[in-house]
Design a protein around this motif. Sequence first.
Motif, PDB file in Angstrom:
ATOM      1  N   VAL A  99     -70.447 -50.384 -54.304  1.00 48.76           N
ATOM      2  CA  VAL A  99     -69.738 -49.201 -53.813  1.00 48.76           C
ATOM      3  C   VAL A  99     -68.296 -49.162 -54.335  1.00 48.76           C
ATOM      4  O   VAL A  99     -67.817 -48.129 -54.802  1.00 48.76           O
ATOM      5  CB  VAL A  99     -69.761 -49.153 -52.267  1.00 48.76           C
ATOM      6  CG1 VAL A  99     -68.810 -48.089 -51.741  1.00 48.76           C
ATOM      7  CG2 VAL A  99     -71.175 -48.880 -51.770  1.00 48.76           C
ATOM      8  N   ILE A 100     -67.616 -50.300 -54.275  1.00 48.04           N
ATOM      9  CA  ILE A 100     -66.232 -50.359 -54.750  1.00 48.04           C
ATOM     10  C   ILE A 100     -66.143 -49.948 -56.213  1.00 48.04           C
ATOM     11  O   ILE A 100     -65.317 -49.103 -56.597  1.00 48.04           O
ATOM     12  CB  ILE A 100     -65.652 -51.770 -54.559  1.00 48.04           C
ATOM     13  CG1 ILE A 100     -65.453 -52.068 -53.081  1.00 48.04           C
ATOM     14  CG2 ILE A 100     -64.311 -51.915 -55.311  1.00 48.04           C
ATOM     15  CD1 ILE A 100     -65.032 -53.493 -52.788  1.00 48.04           C
ATOM     16  N   PHE A 101     -67.003 -50.519 -57.040  1.00 46.72           N
ATOM     17  CA  PHE A 101     -66.889 -50.273 -58.479  1.00 46.72           C
ATOM     18  C   PHE A 101     -67.611 -49.007 -58.917  1.00 46.72           C
ATOM     19  O   PHE A 101     -67.405 -48.547 -60.042  1.00 46.72           O
ATOM     20  CB  PHE A 101     -67.329 -51.509 -59.260  1.00 46.72           C
ATOM     21  CG  PHE A 101     -66.294 -52.589 -59.202  1.00 46.72           C
ATOM     22  CD1 PHE A 101     -65.229 -52.590 -60.097  1.00 46.72           C
ATOM     23  CD2 PHE A 101     -66.340 -53.563 -58.221  1.00 46.72           C
ATOM     24  CE1 PHE A 101     -64.246 -53.561 -60.023  1.00 46.72           C
ATOM     25  CE2 PHE A 101     -65.358 -54.546 -58.138  1.00 46.72           C
ATOM     26  CZ  PHE A 101     -64.298 -54.541 -59.049  1.00 46.72           C
ATOM     27  N   SER A 102     -68.419 -48.441 -58.049  1.00 43.12           N
ATOM     28  CA  SER A 102     -68.911 -47.096 -58.307  1.00 43.12           C
ATOM     29  C   SER A 102     -67.765 -46.105 -58.172  1.00 43.12           C
ATOM     30  O   SER A 102     -67.570 -45.232 -59.023  1.00 43.12           O
ATOM     31  CB  SER A 102     -70.035 -46.750 -57.327  1.00 43.12           C
ATOM     32  OG  SER A 102     -70.499 -45.441 -57.548  1.00 43.12           O
ATOM     33  N   PHE A 103     -66.974 -46.269 -57.108  1.00 39.88           N
ATOM     34  CA  PHE A 103     -65.811 -45.403 -56.932  1.00 39.88           C
ATOM     35  C   PHE A 103     -64.753 -45.640 -58.006  1.00 39.88           C
ATOM     36  O   PHE A 103     -63.931 -44.757 -58.274  1.00 39.88           O
ATOM     37  CB  PHE A 103     -65.199 -45.597 -55.548  1.00 39.88           C
ATOM     38  CG  PHE A 103     -65.938 -44.872 -54.449  1.00 39.88           C
ATOM     39  CD1 PHE A 103     -66.203 -43.516 -54.561  1.00 39.88           C
ATOM     40  CD2 PHE A 103     -66.378 -45.536 -53.320  1.00 39.88           C
ATOM     41  CE1 PHE A 103     -66.883 -42.826 -53.561  1.00 39.88           C
ATOM     42  CE2 PHE A 103     -67.061 -44.865 -52.317  1.00 39.88           C
ATOM     43  CZ  PHE A 103     -67.312 -43.504 -52.437  1.00 39.88           C
ATOM     44  N   GLU A 104     -64.770 -46.817 -58.630  1.00 42.10           N
ATOM     45  CA  GLU A 104     -63.835 -47.075 -59.730  1.00 42.10           C
ATOM     46  C   GLU A 104     -64.054 -46.095 -60.874  1.00 42.10           C
ATOM     47  O   GLU A 104     -63.161 -45.822 -61.664  1.00 42.10           O
ATOM     48  CB  GLU A 104     -64.000 -48.523 -60.214  1.00 42.10           C
ATOM     49  CG  GLU A 104     -63.015 -48.947 -61.296  1.00 42.10           C
ATOM     50  CD  GLU A 104     -63.651 -49.008 -62.666  1.00 42.10           C
ATOM     51  OE1 GLU A 104     -62.933 -48.769 -63.658  1.00 42.10           O
ATOM     52  OE2 GLU A 104     -64.857 -49.304 -62.745  1.00 42.10           O
TER      53      GLU A 104
END
Length: 199
Positions: A99-104
């Motif tokens: 989730v964190i790196f999708s939003f990145e």
Amino acid sequence: MAWYCHYLSDFNGTPFNWTVITLFGFELLYIIFQASKGQLSHFNISTPTYSLLYSLMGLIAVVVTLYIAYIGLLFFTQSFPNLPSYYVWSIRLGIFIFVIFSFEGGLMGARMNHSVGAINDNSNWWILGWSKIVGDLRVSHFIGMHALQVLPLLSFYIFKNTKATIVISLLYGLLATSTLVQALKGKPIISQKKVKELE
């Protein structure tokens, strides 16, 4: 996600399935359509129509990521007596990092550029297309999002231990973060000197 969702109790996977199929199906068709015309799909705001469609692609990514974040929350709030704790923790942390790196990816959208130090450089580092000469935000995006598959596989088949799973997950998250920091500094994942040595 289909594999993980069947572990959840009282979870109706049908809305999630159709959300992903419909939204990503539209996005994939648009990317194929643009490629068939020799046109960019990403970062293309050359016309009002392309600008709208590119914005829709970003919105689609946000909606699907938020849905997956919700499923991740369910893994933190539900109990799984029939599953090894290390496997459950690998799914939890895999989704969290995903989730964190999708939003990145939103960072690339905001910059209208996946390169730092050039304009969308595609100097084709091996088959991945990552930049050989400047920072590339796609590297951390790729590494972080694939925590969803990598961590559960490592935990289930290799580590089989909760503490080891948490440590490896933290190290994996640090790897993704370090590649993001490196890219933001305008540095490629591997220096030109090392690339030439490998070639």
